[in-house]
Design an enzyme around this catalytic site. Structure first.
Site, PDB file in Angstrom:
ATOM      1  N   SER A  74      -8.709  -6.956  -3.940  1.00  0.00           N
ATOM      2  CA  SER A  74      -8.340  -5.815  -3.094  1.00  0.00           C
ATOM      3  C   SER A  74      -8.252  -6.125  -1.604  1.00  0.00           C
ATOM      4  O   SER A  74      -7.729  -5.311  -0.846  1.00  0.00           O
ATOM      5  CB  SER A  74      -9.344  -4.685  -3.276  1.00  0.00           C
ATOM      6  OG  SER A  74      -9.015  -3.956  -4.422  1.00  0.00           O
ATOM      7  N   LYS A  88      -4.980  -5.825  -0.002  1.00  0.00           N
ATOM      8  CA  LYS A  88      -4.422  -4.513   0.366  1.00  0.00           C
ATOM      9  C   LYS A  88      -4.374  -4.345   1.885  1.00  0.00           C
ATOM     10  O   LYS A  88      -3.458  -3.724   2.416  1.00  0.00           O
ATOM     11  CB  LYS A  88      -5.288  -3.392  -0.230  1.00  0.00           C
ATOM     12  CG  LYS A  88      -5.281  -3.338  -1.758  1.00  0.00           C
ATOM     13  CD  LYS A  88      -6.377  -2.404  -2.273  1.00  0.00           C
ATOM     14  CE  LYS A  88      -6.409  -2.284  -3.788  1.00  0.00           C
ATOM     15  NZ  LYS A  88      -7.589  -1.551  -4.285  1.00  0.00           N
ATOM     16  N   TYR A 112       1.858  -6.277  -7.380  1.00  0.00           N
ATOM     17  CA  TYR A 112       0.495  -5.963  -6.921  1.00  0.00           C
ATOM     18  C   TYR A 112      -0.536  -6.904  -7.572  1.00  0.00           C
ATOM     19  O   TYR A 112      -1.443  -7.415  -6.898  1.00  0.00           O
ATOM     20  CB  TYR A 112       0.186  -4.492  -7.238  1.00  0.00           C
ATOM     21  CG  TYR A 112      -1.282  -4.156  -7.139  1.00  0.00           C
ATOM     22  CD1 TYR A 112      -1.890  -3.964  -5.899  1.00  0.00           C
ATOM     23  CD2 TYR A 112      -2.074  -4.049  -8.285  1.00  0.00           C
ATOM     24  CE1 TYR A 112      -3.250  -3.682  -5.808  1.00  0.00           C
ATOM     25  CE2 TYR A 112      -3.427  -3.766  -8.201  1.00  0.00           C
ATOM     26  CZ  TYR A 112      -4.012  -3.588  -6.964  1.00  0.00           C
ATOM     27  OH  TYR A 112      -5.354  -3.321  -6.878  1.00  0.00           O
ATOM     28  N   TYR A 122     -14.064   1.777   0.091  1.00  0.00           N
ATOM     29  CA  TYR A 122     -13.919   2.853  -0.912  1.00  0.00           C
ATOM     30  C   TYR A 122     -14.807   4.053  -0.597  1.00  0.00           C
ATOM     31  O   TYR A 122     -14.985   4.398   0.561  1.00  0.00           O
ATOM     32  CB  TYR A 122     -14.192   2.330  -2.326  1.00  0.00           C
ATOM     33  CG  TYR A 122     -13.478   1.047  -2.624  1.00  0.00           C
ATOM     34  CD1 TYR A 122     -12.082   1.008  -2.596  1.00  0.00           C
ATOM     35  CD2 TYR A 122     -14.160  -0.119  -2.914  1.00  0.00           C
ATOM     36  CE1 TYR A 122     -11.405  -0.163  -2.859  1.00  0.00           C
ATOM     37  CE2 TYR A 122     -13.483  -1.295  -3.185  1.00  0.00           C
ATOM     38  CZ  TYR A 122     -12.113  -1.307  -3.145  1.00  0.00           C
ATOM     39  OH  TYR A 122     -11.456  -2.458  -3.401  1.00  0.00           O
ATOM     40  N   VAL A 173     -13.093  -7.120  -5.695  1.00  0.00           N
ATOM     41  CA  VAL A 173     -13.998  -7.237  -6.853  1.00  0.00           C
ATOM     42  C   VAL A 173     -14.392  -8.665  -7.216  1.00  0.00           C
ATOM     43  O   VAL A 173     -15.296  -8.847  -8.027  1.00  0.00           O
ATOM     44  CB  VAL A 173     -13.441  -6.592  -8.150  1.00  0.00           C
ATOM     45  CG1 VAL A 173     -13.627  -5.111  -8.152  1.00  0.00           C
ATOM     46  CG2 VAL A 173     -12.043  -7.020  -8.436  1.00  0.00           C
TER      47      VAL A 173
HETATM   48  N1  GLN Z   1      -6.887  -6.303  -8.845  1.00  0.00           N
HETATM   49  C1  GLN Z   1      -8.002  -5.411  -8.873  1.00  0.00           C
HETATM   50  C2  GLN Z   1      -7.620  -4.096  -9.540  1.00  0.00           C
HETATM   51  O1  GLN Z   1      -6.546  -3.644  -9.350  1.00  0.00           O
HETATM   52  C3  GLN Z   1      -8.455  -5.177  -7.459  1.00  0.00           C
HETATM   53  C4  GLN Z   1      -9.600  -4.206  -7.354  1.00  0.00           C
HETATM   54  C5  GLN Z   1     -10.588  -4.529  -6.295  1.00  0.00           C
HETATM   55  O2  GLN Z   1     -10.692  -5.647  -5.791  1.00  0.00           O
HETATM   56  N2  GLN Z   1     -11.392  -3.551  -5.975  1.00  0.00           N
HETATM   57  O3  GLN Z   1      -8.381  -3.526 -10.259  1.00  0.00           O
END
Ligand code: GLN
Length: 339
Positions: free
Chosen positions: A83, A86, A209, A261, A279
């Site tokens: 993530s 992003k 993505y 988050y 994650v």
């Molecule tokens: N690729 C992971 C997902 O879409 C990224 C989520 C994350 O890092 N929080 O679930």
């Protein structure tokens, strides 16, 4: 939350410059040895291949805007960016379509719900709400320059590589593992399509993505990428202007509100810096005008944020005087209004 970690740390209330170089290096190494023994948290396993990560890996990197690098631990171990991508895709999209359009199409408010929430979309009339949750991130990736999915992917990879100052490689195993198990992201993307909120074909945009999340980085890369946002878009190592200062400002404001988050409020309360987690255990925390911290440690808390990474950032934010909200009374000067 982390107050007890820092009670014995001499705290800097100053928000001006970083302390001298040797002191910064010493504090980064100190943060590493202080939190290496922490064993709380769980390694993510909803993407099967991530469950194989070594929970003992722990790297901390701080890159100053002048390019000085301070390292401790496993700072060259690679992991998928997940993530954290992003944040940088948002910067690239802000650069391509501008502040107003990002606000209108994606949004900039926290959902208060987990990053892969479907309910958040339904509750908000299909608005993805912000680019840091999966719905908003897929919608943002779809806004990348390029007419085809292939062109968008190329622009993502090339753009993130410019932030890192080196060519980032794709982890094919992570891509395969996530692609075979990302039914939830496909559902979110289909729902966005049903609300008319996704530009591009759902399946293809989820694929771009997922690829962006599978790019391999190190804690050092994260710190360089963050330091680029901290220095008005200028990469401190390559000296390339990657995005404009206005784009950095906009991106960092979204990270402050949504980067961690539903725990973004707690993070700001404890650390006071815009940041993004992923994650696989990475965190980038940005101190505008000063530099950035890159942390890597796979065990996560319930929201999906690295436990050791958060605690190290909290410690360093206090010890280095990084909290954006900290100030202290200005000494009175001649000519000031009398009380
Ligand atoms: N690729 C992971 C997902 O879409 C990224 C989520 C994350 O890092 N929080 O679930």
């Amino acid at each position: 939350m982390f107050e007890s970690d820092v009670l014995d740390v001499p705290q800097r209330a100053l928000t001006g410059d970083l302390p001298e170089e040797s002191r910064v290096g010493e504090l980064v190494r100190d943060a590493h040895s202080r939190f290496a023994p922490v064993t709380h948290g769980t390694v993510a396993d909803y993407i099967p291949v991530l469950a194989e990560a070594d929970p003992d890996l722990f790297g901390l990197s701080l890159v100053e805007v002048d390019g000085t690098v301070h390292d401790a631990g496993d700072t060259v171990a690679t992991f998928s960016i997940q993530s954290i991508s992003k944040a940088f895709v948002l910067a690239l999209v802000c650069d391509a379509i501008g502040h107003e359009e990002v606000h209108r199409i994606v949004g900039v408010n926290n959902t208060g719900l987990p990053f892969n929430s479907v309910i958040a979309l339904e509750l908000n009339d299909g608005s993805p709400m912000n680019p840091m949750v999966n719905a908003g991130a897929i919608a943002t990736t779809a806004l990348m320059p390029g007419d085809t999915a292939e062109e968008k992917w190329w622009a993502v990879r090339e753009g993130l590589s410019r932030f890192a100052g080196r060519s980032l490689e794709l982890d094919e195993r992570v891509l395969r593992s996530e692609s075979a198990s990302n039914h939830r992201n496909q559902g979110i993307s289909d729902l966005l399509t049903s609300y008319g909120r996704l530009q591009g074909r759902s399946e293809e945009m989820v694929d771009v993505y997922t690829r962006q999340c599978s790019l391999l980085v190190t804690a050092d890369d994260l710190a360089i990428m963050g330091a680029t946002l901290a220095d008005g878009g200028l990469n401190p190592i390559t000296r390339e202007q990657v995005v404009s200062p206005e784009v950095c400002r906009d991106t960092l404001s979204v990270l402050a509100a949504c980067g961690m988050y539903e725990l973004s409020g707690e993070w700001l309360f404890e650390i006071g810096l815009p940041a993004k987690s992923g994650v696989s255990g990475g965190i980038v925390a940005v101190a505008p005008g000063k530099g950035a911290l890159g942390a890597f440690s796979p065990p996560l808390d319930r929201a999906g944020n690295s436990v050791r990474g958060q605690r190290a950032c909290s410690y360093l934010s206090r010890a280095l005087g990084l909290n954006l909200f900290a100030s202290r009374p200005r000494p009175a000067k001649e000519g000031d209004h009398d009380a």
